[in-house]
Design a protein around this motif. Sequence first.
Motif, PDB file in Angstrom:
ATOM      1  N   ASN A  42      25.828 -21.542  19.238  1.00 40.66           N
ATOM      2  CA  ASN A  42      24.825 -20.750  18.533  1.00 40.66           C
ATOM      3  C   ASN A  42      23.436 -21.161  19.025  1.00 40.66           C
ATOM      4  OD1 ASN A  42      23.024 -19.590  16.697  1.00 40.66           O
ATOM      5  ND2 ASN A  42      24.462 -19.765  14.999  1.00 40.66           N
ATOM      6  N   THR A  44      20.631 -19.139  18.379  1.00 45.39           N
ATOM      7  CA  THR A  44      19.698 -18.234  17.717  1.00 45.39           C
ATOM      8  C   THR A  44      18.324 -18.878  17.537  1.00 45.39           C
ATOM      9  OG1 THR A  44      21.595 -17.346  16.502  1.00 45.39           O
ATOM     10  CG2 THR A  44      19.399 -16.708  15.753  1.00 45.39           C
ATOM     11  N   SER A  45      18.305 -20.115  17.083  1.00 50.08           N
ATOM     12  CA  SER A  45      17.023 -20.776  16.799  1.00 50.08           C
ATOM     13  C   SER A  45      16.191 -20.984  18.055  1.00 50.08           C
ATOM     14  CB  SER A  45      17.276 -22.119  16.104  1.00 50.08           C
ATOM     15  OG  SER A  45      18.019 -22.990  16.948  1.00 50.08           O
ATOM     16  N   SER A  47      16.282 -18.830  20.684  1.00 50.14           N
ATOM     17  CA  SER A  47      16.156 -17.572  21.409  1.00 50.14           C
ATOM     18  C   SER A  47      14.876 -16.805  21.124  1.00 50.14           C
ATOM     19  CB  SER A  47      17.346 -16.669  21.061  1.00 50.14           C
ATOM     20  OG  SER A  47      17.251 -16.230  19.701  1.00 50.14           O
ATOM     21  N   VAL A 458      26.474 -11.343  20.408  1.00 52.89           N
ATOM     22  CA  VAL A 458      25.485 -11.200  19.338  1.00 52.89           C
ATOM     23  C   VAL A 458      26.207 -10.616  18.134  1.00 52.89           C
ATOM     24  CG1 VAL A 458      23.311 -10.161  18.623  1.00 52.89           C
ATOM     25  CG2 VAL A 458      23.661 -10.772  21.031  1.00 52.89           C
ATOM     26  N   ARG A 467      22.941 -13.472  14.761  1.00 52.76           N
ATOM     27  CA  ARG A 467      23.253 -14.720  15.457  1.00 52.76           C
ATOM     28  C   ARG A 467      23.549 -14.437  16.926  1.00 52.76           C
ATOM     29  NH1 ARG A 467      25.306 -15.094  10.228  1.00 52.76           N
ATOM     30  NH2 ARG A 467      25.066 -17.117   9.183  1.00 52.76           N
ATOM     31  N   ILE A 468      23.032 -15.306  17.789  1.00 52.33           N
ATOM     32  CA  ILE A 468      23.227 -15.180  19.232  1.00 52.33           C
ATOM     33  C   ILE A 468      24.037 -16.371  19.716  1.00 52.33           C
ATOM     34  CG2 ILE A 468      22.086 -15.065  21.474  1.00 52.33           C
ATOM     35  CD1 ILE A 468      19.767 -13.715  20.131  1.00 52.33           C
TER      36      ILE A 468
END
Length: 571
Positions: A42, A44-45, A47, A458, A467-468
């Motif tokens: 993960n 996301t944070s 990206s 994604v 979320r990525i």
Amino acid sequence: MNRALPLLLTGLGLASGCGRVSDADRAALGHPTTATAQWFRNVTSESGVAFTHHAGTNYWMPDQVGSGVALLDFNQDGRLDLYLVQNGGDGAAGRNQLFQQDANGLFHNVSEGSGADLAGRGMGAIAGDVNNDGRPDLVVTEYGAVRLLENLGAGKFREAAPDAGLDNPRWAVPASFLDYDRDGWLDLVVGNYVDYDPTQTCTDTQGRQDFCAPAAFGATSTRLWRNVTGRLGGLPRFQDATETSGLTRAPGVALGLVCADFDGDGWPDIFCADDGRANRLFVNQHDGTFREEAAMRGLALNYMGRPAANMGTAFADCDADGLPELFVTHLTEEFHSLYRQDRRGLYLDVVAQAGLSESGWRGTGFGVVLADFNCDGAPDLAQANGLVRRAVPGQTPVASGIDPWWARYAQRSQLFENDGAGHYRDISAANGGFCGEAMVGRSLAVGDLDGDGAPDLVIGSLGGPVRIYRNVTPRGHWLAVSLIDPARGGRDVLGAEAVVRAGGRPRWAVLQPATGYLTSHEPALHFGLGTGESFEGIEVRWPDGTKELFPGGAADKRIVISKGTGSGARP
């Protein structure tokens, strides 16, 4: 189109074998076994994507359906961007968002002033160039509408649905582009869901209010519009062909769509995954009309001969026989369906034989992807899960970062590895990076976000963040193929099929981004080549029925194939 290599999401490269590969074989190759290898992380944070899906908490049925994700390169800079859909209504918190990826792999919110930041009851989004000007446009489905966002360039979009003749006051959920008359212009099909009555309330087995089931409402017609724009770069124009095409003769409640050639005649058909009812397959009759043939082709019912809660869809060649399979997700208490072609155009649900009924846990599947995550030449399966009726207390996994009201519907995602022969095993428990987070999963989009040759994921969820997931699995060699038509503005040729030959083995794929659930995937084909460092050649069947051959070359790169530049062109 060359993809710039971002710095944020760097990939790993390690050869893996083709065909059926045991853990002993993997160890001999230096490839970690399934029990030890993490496939996703993960990110996301890191990206730059900050997007939380807003949904109501009053058991209004459309709230539990929509959270679409579209991957597209809207500014044609060679990097994938993100379009994220809200269904929170007309308030400021419920606006769709557009994120542009920069050269370092970071995403920036460029929604304001773009014209793409719609507010409404959004469901899904698909990308495709409707006026052949080389820029991908967007179609957004909503409760009560269909929107067309014409890409004007320079990061600007114009809402063009009224001028283009697109009017759909129903509950539009899935959508897909196809060229059903093979004239070189992308037509549009929209799957309408139930004939919803918002005044009706429903309860669970204990008498508590909960979301209504689709069986409480009537069916609707899937809609079809023919593209009559007629001029490259002209104002988009569509003509309603729903009645004349024959689609009104078989109404349903579509949550998923696949527009591809199901019977092998070279013409695109329309598959509708219908929630709680028999699926529909509209077979193209080559004269602008379709005939519904799901039952006679084995696609209407599940392996028990019953209708199921059909939702997400994926279409790929799982067993390397050159014939694609269709995967359809169902409820937690049902087994999903994997329809395999035993003869061209005839399907059989073989979910048990494929090992997909043997999972560590059960889930209500929505978004689903068949993609070769470890690049060994066989498509693996990823699935986003989320309940539609609240779980029994104590049985819902702990969910963090989402609205507590929606946490009652949270489930964990799942991941299955293909052994190379179309048999799957559940590796979810060993993949906490992707499968350890409980959420109310809906859309699941696949694309190579960082340009390293490995498909990333994604997930859009209800009441929580997008979320990525970066692909970090040790993997084999690869090839990414873009298919364009210079005579049509250089647009992606949706519906084209390609066969890549490597190591004497063919690998088949169709360029159809609008599968899954409320999702538009990267408009390119990804092929895992295993230990092969090169490929022998590519055969492409274009949507107009012509075929071309293209030469082979070295692996581990992205190539662009232009229609009309190959050899051996033939009908």
